[in-house]
Design a protein around this motif. Sequence first.
Motif, PDB file in Angstrom:
ATOM      1  N   ARG A   1       0.839  -1.201   0.000  1.00  0.00           N
ATOM      2  CA  ARG A   1       0.000   0.000   0.000  1.00  0.00           C
ATOM      3  C   ARG A   1       0.869   1.244   0.000  1.00  0.00           C
ATOM      4  N   GLN A   2       0.709   2.036  -1.065  1.00  0.00           N
ATOM      5  CA  GLN A   2       1.488   3.261  -1.172  1.00  0.00           C
ATOM      6  C   GLN A   2       1.161   4.255  -0.067  1.00  0.00           C
ATOM      7  N   ASP A   3      -0.097   4.286   0.378  1.00  0.00           N
ATOM      8  CA  ASP A   3      -0.460   5.270   1.399  1.00  0.00           C
ATOM      9  C   ASP A   3       0.260   5.002   2.711  1.00  0.00           C
TER      10      ASP A   3
ATOM     11  N   GLN B   1      -7.328   5.111   2.348  1.00  0.00           N
ATOM     12  CA  GLN B   1      -6.829   4.095   1.410  1.00  0.00           C
ATOM     13  C   GLN B   1      -6.585   4.658   0.005  1.00  0.00           C
ATOM     14  N   ARG B   2      -6.103   5.878  -0.075  1.00  0.00           N
ATOM     15  CA  ARG B   2      -5.895   6.493  -1.390  1.00  0.00           C
ATOM     16  C   ARG B   2      -4.512   6.125  -1.914  1.00  0.00           C
ATOM     17  N   GLN B   3      -4.483   5.358  -3.002  1.00  0.00           N
ATOM     18  CA  GLN B   3      -3.230   4.955  -3.629  1.00  0.00           C
ATOM     19  C   GLN B   3      -2.882   5.971  -4.725  1.00  0.00           C
ATOM     20  N   GLY B   4      -1.617   6.325  -4.805  1.00  0.00           N
ATOM     21  CA  GLY B   4      -1.207   7.301  -5.802  1.00  0.00           C
ATOM     22  C   GLY B   4      -1.579   8.724  -5.455  1.00  0.00           C
ATOM     23  N   SER B   5      -1.898   8.982  -4.197  1.00  0.00           N
ATOM     24  CA  SER B   5      -2.276  10.320  -3.757  1.00  0.00           C
ATOM     25  C   SER B   5      -1.101  11.279  -3.869  1.00  0.00           C
TER      26      SER B   5
ATOM     27  N   GLY C   1       1.675   9.379  -2.307  1.00  0.00           N
ATOM     28  CA  GLY C   1       2.090   8.510  -3.404  1.00  0.00           C
ATOM     29  C   GLY C   1       3.178   9.058  -4.299  1.00  0.00           C
TER      30      GLY C   1
ATOM     31  N   GLN D   1       7.571   7.867  -1.508  1.00  0.00           N
ATOM     32  CA  GLN D   1       7.811   6.435  -1.589  1.00  0.00           C
ATOM     33  C   GLN D   1       9.280   6.099  -1.325  1.00  0.00           C
TER      34      GLN D   1
END
Length: 655
Positions: free
Chosen positions: A4-6, A265-269, A273, A278
């Motif tokens: 998970r990116q977040d 749960q926002r991925q790529g935010s 993100g 990262q």
Amino acid sequence: MEFRQDLNGLRAYAVVAVVLYHFGLPFAQGGFVGVDVFFVISGYLMTALILGQMHAGRFSLLSFYLARARRIVPALVVVCIALLAFGWFWLTPGDYTALARHAGSSVGFFSNMVYARESGYFDAGAHDKWLLHTWSLSVEWQFYCLYPVGLMLLRRLSLRPAVVAVALVAMLLLSLALSMAWVGSQPIRAFFWLPSRAWEMLAGGCVYLLQPHLPWRSPLPARLLEGLGAVLIVGSVLALDPGVPWPGSLAVLPVAGAVMIMLAQRQGSWLTGTRVAQHLGNASYSIYLWHWPVVVLLAYLDAEHQPAWVAAGLLASWLLGWASYRWVEQPVRQGMLRLPRWRAVGVHAAGGGAVAVMALLLMWQDGVPSRVPPDVTTAAAESRNMHPRWRECLRTGWPLEQVRGCAMGQAPSSGEPEVVLIGDSHAGALFGAMEAALQQSGRSGHFFGATSCPPIRGVQFDHGVESDCAGFYRNVHRWLDERKTPVTVVLVGRWSNYLYDRAAQVRLDGRDGFGALPPEQRERQYAERLVASVCEYAKKGPLYLVGPIPEMGFNVPRTLARDRLREVRRTDYGVALDEHQRKNRVVAQALQDAGRRCGARTVDPSRYLCEDGLCHAELQGRPLYFDDDHLSEYGNRFVLPALLQAVQPAAVGAP
């Protein structure tokens, strides 16, 4: 478990906050909340891993612990070995012994207990502890040891997921309540111990159980929730400071912020993100491990407040952290995965065991004094040069009211001592000199002392063992009232410490707010109480007051030893006499007023410790103090003439 990116980006926020705080950046005084965010993330990941594998029917306690060891142990062992190698060449015996003790407790994952017994996380002495930051790893590992066992027990009871969730929430609330209770009464324990920290990790576990039941389907609520969470974390970093009680109710703010970002749960935010987030998230553990030794190194070099050095330290923390992630964390983790399980256990045990064995050997050898020049050893050894009966006679633990005191000097010919020394730890530091004065005068004596308890009625601290000072002095006065013959009373105190340095923690007559009073009002109340208390002792017999001992503001043995090891030569170690007099002006006037009002006589130690405008920290190349403000057995002999004034038979009845 799916990456998970977040969560990884949230790690970046946490480590950046902690690093900026530790390097003293003024806009990040609340950056210590990053550790609380780490705890929430850890609780989520552990719950997801354990319950996920339990649901699949393949959870193994040994495999769980091995996975945690692969994550934590290799990089930690490398840091410990690197610091022990550095310390061999650059640390004094005392500092090296402390480093060895801390390294051993770090790889044993009980360093939080060790630090809780030594001092607070926010104390000035923290910058002498190269591995202080490992306290959080110890808390996490202790949680890892207990948490899966608890979840397995709940699983064995065949409880429904809702019941498991209720059990976790109940434990969370219990831990939070304990944290809020301890932060006022036992703040060091509240900060370092697992029971008062578990709620933060349990909050992460509750996030895992709650996520499948989130009501929203559109991205807008998640975006708003993530933004609010970021505001709470960043706001905590900007608004809080080390003076707030922690972790108390205010710790809910960054914890809630982390919970919100994780629930979103926002991925790529754009918040969590990004490539930078990262990158920092991937290396966050190694950056965390390496940044604190860099901070301590800057303090060791007296460069922690120089902007260029701080910038270099930040860069070094990132480079060392990335190198550790790239060449220690990743290769070892991948290599361990290819080994049979028991062999992998053996490899990790060998690494931690090697550090533990080195630590024990170095502690056994007292830091190997033969490594350093003799003058370094001489200076460092003064930190242990206190009277052999110091710990026996100075009350430092509960209950202070149960006090018997210690006999001093000659055996009393009349069955009762002729002189009594009373006071706080500064009185304890004069124990040896007072005993010598009594021996030279052929007189008997008794000592009553309790740490941080001045001989001033109604003055005591608001928490800890020092909050029982009133009980201690009730017993002292009872003992004095039982004497059939007059006794010479000698009072010693760290008088100004309670008026200025630690006034915020002082309660007067059981009431809070003493430190918040305007300075003039606080000084007036304190002086009046000092005079009144002193005059009560004057009813017992001749009374002598030992004036304030000059305080250096730096650990004298450690500073001298370090400077000699670095070949820094100075002759001006000490504090200016006018600065000492300025700090103690109110107390000096109060002591004089006590003399006029009730016949007390004041003896001034600065007459024997100060000359040519300087109050010396060392004389003849040897420290006078065993820390920053307590005279050592070498130093207290210089004030022996002052004590002889009080105990010689000719002085009896003089006032």
